[in-house]
Design an enzyme around this catalytic site. Structure first.
Site, PDB file in Angstrom:
ATOM      1  N   GLY A 146       0.792  -1.239   0.000  1.00 20.80           N
ATOM      2  CA  GLY A 146       0.000   0.000   0.000  1.00 20.80           C
ATOM      3  C   GLY A 146       0.818   1.280   0.000  1.00 20.80           C
ATOM      4  O   GLY A 146       0.262   2.374   0.029  1.00 20.80           O
ATOM      5  N   ASP A 190       7.276  -7.637   4.990  1.00 21.04           N
ATOM      6  CA  ASP A 190       7.582  -8.318   3.730  1.00 21.04           C
ATOM      7  C   ASP A 190       6.655  -9.529   3.648  1.00 21.04           C
ATOM      8  O   ASP A 190       6.766 -10.462   4.452  1.00 21.04           O
ATOM      9  CB  ASP A 190       9.058  -8.751   3.774  1.00 21.04           C
ATOM     10  CG  ASP A 190       9.469  -9.544   2.546  1.00 21.04           C
ATOM     11  OD1 ASP A 190       8.585  -9.958   1.763  1.00 21.04           O
ATOM     12  OD2 ASP A 190      10.690  -9.762   2.378  1.00 21.04           O
ATOM     13  N   ASN A 238      -2.311  -7.076  -2.420  1.00 21.19           N
ATOM     14  CA  ASN A 238      -1.954  -6.268  -3.595  1.00 21.19           C
ATOM     15  C   ASN A 238      -0.451  -6.264  -3.895  1.00 21.19           C
ATOM     16  O   ASN A 238      -0.051  -5.996  -5.025  1.00 21.19           O
ATOM     17  CB  ASN A 238      -2.464  -4.832  -3.354  1.00 21.19           C
ATOM     18  CG  ASN A 238      -1.834  -3.822  -4.291  1.00 21.19           C
ATOM     19  OD1 ASN A 238      -2.197  -3.730  -5.458  1.00 21.19           O
ATOM     20  ND2 ASN A 238      -0.856  -3.063  -3.786  1.00 21.19           N
ATOM     21  N   TYR A 294       5.834 -13.985 -13.902  1.00 20.29           N
ATOM     22  CA  TYR A 294       4.736 -13.108 -13.456  1.00 20.29           C
ATOM     23  C   TYR A 294       3.376 -13.707 -13.841  1.00 20.29           C
ATOM     24  O   TYR A 294       2.450 -13.772 -13.025  1.00 20.29           O
ATOM     25  CB  TYR A 294       4.928 -11.729 -14.095  1.00 20.29           C
ATOM     26  CG  TYR A 294       3.932 -10.681 -13.677  1.00 20.29           C
ATOM     27  CD1 TYR A 294       4.055 -10.028 -12.454  1.00 20.29           C
ATOM     28  CD2 TYR A 294       2.878 -10.322 -14.516  1.00 20.29           C
ATOM     29  CE1 TYR A 294       3.150  -9.045 -12.076  1.00 20.29           C
ATOM     30  CE2 TYR A 294       1.967  -9.338 -14.147  1.00 20.29           C
ATOM     31  CZ  TYR A 294       2.108  -8.705 -12.923  1.00 20.29           C
ATOM     32  OH  TYR A 294       1.202  -7.729 -12.560  1.00 20.29           O
TER      33      TYR A 294
HETATM   34  P1  NAP Z   1       3.935  -0.863  -7.505  1.00 14.37           P
HETATM   35  O1  NAP Z   1       3.650   0.554  -7.857  1.00 14.37           O
HETATM   36  O2  NAP Z   1       5.262  -1.455  -7.811  1.00 14.37           O
HETATM   37  O3  NAP Z   1       3.585  -1.068  -5.947  1.00 14.37           O
HETATM   38  C1  NAP Z   1       3.695  -2.314  -5.345  1.00 14.37           C
HETATM   39  C2  NAP Z   1       4.129  -2.128  -3.915  1.00 14.37           C
HETATM   40  O4  NAP Z   1       4.322  -3.454  -3.324  1.00 14.37           O
HETATM   41  C3  NAP Z   1       5.467  -1.414  -3.805  1.00 14.37           C
HETATM   42  O5  NAP Z   1       5.479  -0.507  -2.732  1.00 14.37           O
HETATM   43  C4  NAP Z   1       6.418  -2.578  -3.564  1.00 14.37           C
HETATM   44  O6  NAP Z   1       7.661  -2.224  -3.003  1.00 14.37           O
HETATM   45  C5  NAP Z   1       5.564  -3.427  -2.644  1.00 14.37           C
HETATM   46  N1  NAP Z   1       6.147  -4.738  -2.431  1.00 14.37           N
HETATM   47  C6  NAP Z   1       6.994  -5.424  -3.248  1.00 14.37           C
HETATM   48  N2  NAP Z   1       7.378  -6.561  -2.683  1.00 14.37           N
HETATM   49  C7  NAP Z   1       6.774  -6.608  -1.463  1.00 14.37           C
HETATM   50  C8  NAP Z   1       6.808  -7.531  -0.401  1.00 14.37           C
HETATM   51  N3  NAP Z   1       7.566  -8.638  -0.455  1.00 14.37           N
HETATM   52  N4  NAP Z   1       6.081  -7.279   0.719  1.00 14.37           N
HETATM   53  C9  NAP Z   1       5.327  -6.153   0.804  1.00 14.37           C
HETATM   54  N5  NAP Z   1       5.284  -5.230  -0.176  1.00 14.37           N
HETATM   55  C10 NAP Z   1       5.984  -5.446  -1.301  1.00 14.37           C
HETATM   56  O7  NAP Z   1       2.869  -1.856  -8.223  1.00 14.37           O
HETATM   57  P2  NAP Z   1       1.403  -1.542  -8.786  1.00 14.37           P
HETATM   58  O8  NAP Z   1       1.538  -1.244 -10.240  1.00 14.37           O
HETATM   59  O9  NAP Z   1       0.688  -0.615  -7.902  1.00 14.37           O
HETATM   60  O10 NAP Z   1       0.758  -3.005  -8.708  1.00 14.37           O
HETATM   61  C11 NAP Z   1       0.031  -3.440  -7.571  1.00 14.37           C
HETATM   62  C12 NAP Z   1      -0.473  -4.867  -7.859  1.00 14.37           C
HETATM   63  O11 NAP Z   1      -1.288  -4.864  -9.033  1.00 14.37           O
HETATM   64  C13 NAP Z   1       0.663  -5.860  -8.121  1.00 14.37           C
HETATM   65  O12 NAP Z   1       0.339  -7.103  -7.568  1.00 14.37           O
HETATM   66  C14 NAP Z   1       0.688  -5.939  -9.638  1.00 14.37           C
HETATM   67  O13 NAP Z   1       1.213  -7.160 -10.085  1.00 14.37           O
HETATM   68  C15 NAP Z   1      -0.782  -5.790  -9.972  1.00 14.37           C
HETATM   69  N6  NAP Z   1      -0.994  -5.290 -11.332  1.00 14.37           N
HETATM   70  C16 NAP Z   1      -0.516  -4.079 -11.726  1.00 14.37           C
HETATM   71  C17 NAP Z   1      -0.725  -3.665 -13.031  1.00 14.37           C
HETATM   72  C18 NAP Z   1      -0.238  -2.345 -13.548  1.00 14.37           C
HETATM   73  O14 NAP Z   1      -0.427  -2.078 -14.757  1.00 14.37           O
HETATM   74  N7  NAP Z   1       0.368  -1.486 -12.757  1.00 14.37           N
HETATM   75  C19 NAP Z   1      -1.417  -4.497 -13.929  1.00 14.37           C
HETATM   76  C20 NAP Z   1      -1.879  -5.718 -13.486  1.00 14.37           C
HETATM   77  C21 NAP Z   1      -1.668  -6.113 -12.177  1.00 14.37           C
HETATM   78  P3  NAP Z   1       8.937  -2.098  -4.045  1.00 14.37           P
HETATM   79  O15 NAP Z   1       8.673  -0.912  -4.890  1.00 14.37           O
HETATM   80  O16 NAP Z   1      10.111  -1.981  -3.133  1.00 14.37           O
HETATM   81  O17 NAP Z   1       8.956  -3.394  -4.840  1.00 14.37           O
END
Ligand code: NAP
Length: 245
Positions: free
Chosen positions: A14, A62, A89, A154
């Site tokens: 988040g 984590d 998420n 992924y």
């Molecule tokens: P994001 O901006 O990279 O945010 C994800 C957050 O999760 C970041 O703060 C990240 O930290 C954190 N995280 C990573 N590893 C973690 C762990 N082990 N424990 C706790 N937190 C952790 O991603 P987003 O684009 O918002 O995506 C959110 C979700 O939606 C993900 O599951 C993604 O696969 C899914 N999704 C996104 C898209 C898209 O187009 N953006 C499309 C389909 C699905 P770090 O930055 O340090 O890694």
């Protein structure tokens, strides 16, 4: 504006992106929110949301660390007396074509994206069962259904989340708990920020609403599935992608 009044929600990942959008919208709708994220930025995110009246805290967590997630769930319960909503998420990408993919890239994506959801759900579910109520919503992806070049790790993790959700839904429904997934399309976050402009334009061309999605678009989809009113929706995958799929 109070669809989650009195509810307690955990949002993994988040600190930024879609998860941050979920935290903002859930707080606006009266929930008390706990961010679980590896990023220290989660502290500022929580501060900025609480500055505008949100009830939110950050717990550096984590999701791939099973023991720590268990502790974090117990702390959340001790602090709030219940846990109503879990938004699974947190997620990462480590893209590379399969032939070149390193074992570490496979392991990291499966451990965080898929096993992380197992860990968080396993830790939170006993509290939901005890109170006979819960909403679990997990982040899949359009690429978990369609596949994408360079994303065998992924796509496998995101397809796994769909199977996990459908099976879990069959087990927990009788306890007043629902399990659903959201499969976002192309959303504007750090995860997609490094894509070349040409790729972004091509993506927009293929999206019928002619734009990429925002974290807020996703947050309202999460709000719906996390609400009490969505109690008859269980084991569903909501495709939120502007009509791309
Ligand atoms: P994001 O901006 O990279 O945010 C994800 C957050 O999760 C970041 O703060 C990240 O930290 C954190 N995280 C990573 N590893 C973690 C762990 N082990 N424990 C706790 N937190 C952790 O991603 P987003 O684009 O918002 O995506 C959110 C979700 O939606 C993900 O599951 C993604 O696969 C899914 N999704 C996104 C898209 C898209 O187009 N953006 C499309 C389909 C699905 P770090 O930055 O340090 O890694």
């Amino acid at each position: 504006m109070d669809r989650l009044a009195g509810q307690v929600a955990i949002v993994t990942g988040g600190a930024k992106g879609i998860g941050q959008g979920v935290c903002e919208v859930f707080c606006k709708h009266g929930a008390s929110v706990i961010i679980w994220d590896v990023l220290d930025e989660g502290k500022q995110t929580a501060q900025s949301i609480s500055d505008v009246g949100g009830n939110i805290s950050f717990r550096k967590t984590d999701v791939s660390n099973r023991e720590d997630v268990k502790k974090a769930a117990q702390e959340a319960f001790d602090q709030h007396g219940k846990i109503d909503i879990l938004i699974n998420n947190a997620g990462i990408i480590r893209d590379r074509s399969f032939m070149k993919m390193e074992d570490e890239e496979w392991d990291a994506v499966i451990n965080i994206n898929l096993t992380g959801i197992y860990n968080a759900t396993k830790a939170v579910l006993p509290f939901m069962r005890e109170q006979k109520y819960g909403r679990i919503v997990s982040a899949s992806s359009i690429n978990g259904v369609l596949g994408a070049f360079g994303q065998t790790n992924y796509a496998a993790s995101k397809a796994g989340i769909i199977g996990f959700t459908k099976a879990l839904a069959k087990e927990v429904g009788k306890h007043g708990i629902t399990a659903n997934a959201i499969a976002p399309g192309f959303i504007e976050t750090d995860m997609t920020a490094s894509m070349p402009q040409g790729v972004v334009q091509m993506a927009i061309h293929n999206i019928p609403v002619k734009r990429i999605g925002t974290p807020e678009d996703m947050a309202y989809a999460y709000l719906f599935l996390a609400s009490k009113e969505a109690g008859f929706i269980n084991g569903h995958v909501l495709h939120a992608n502007g009509g791309q799929f």
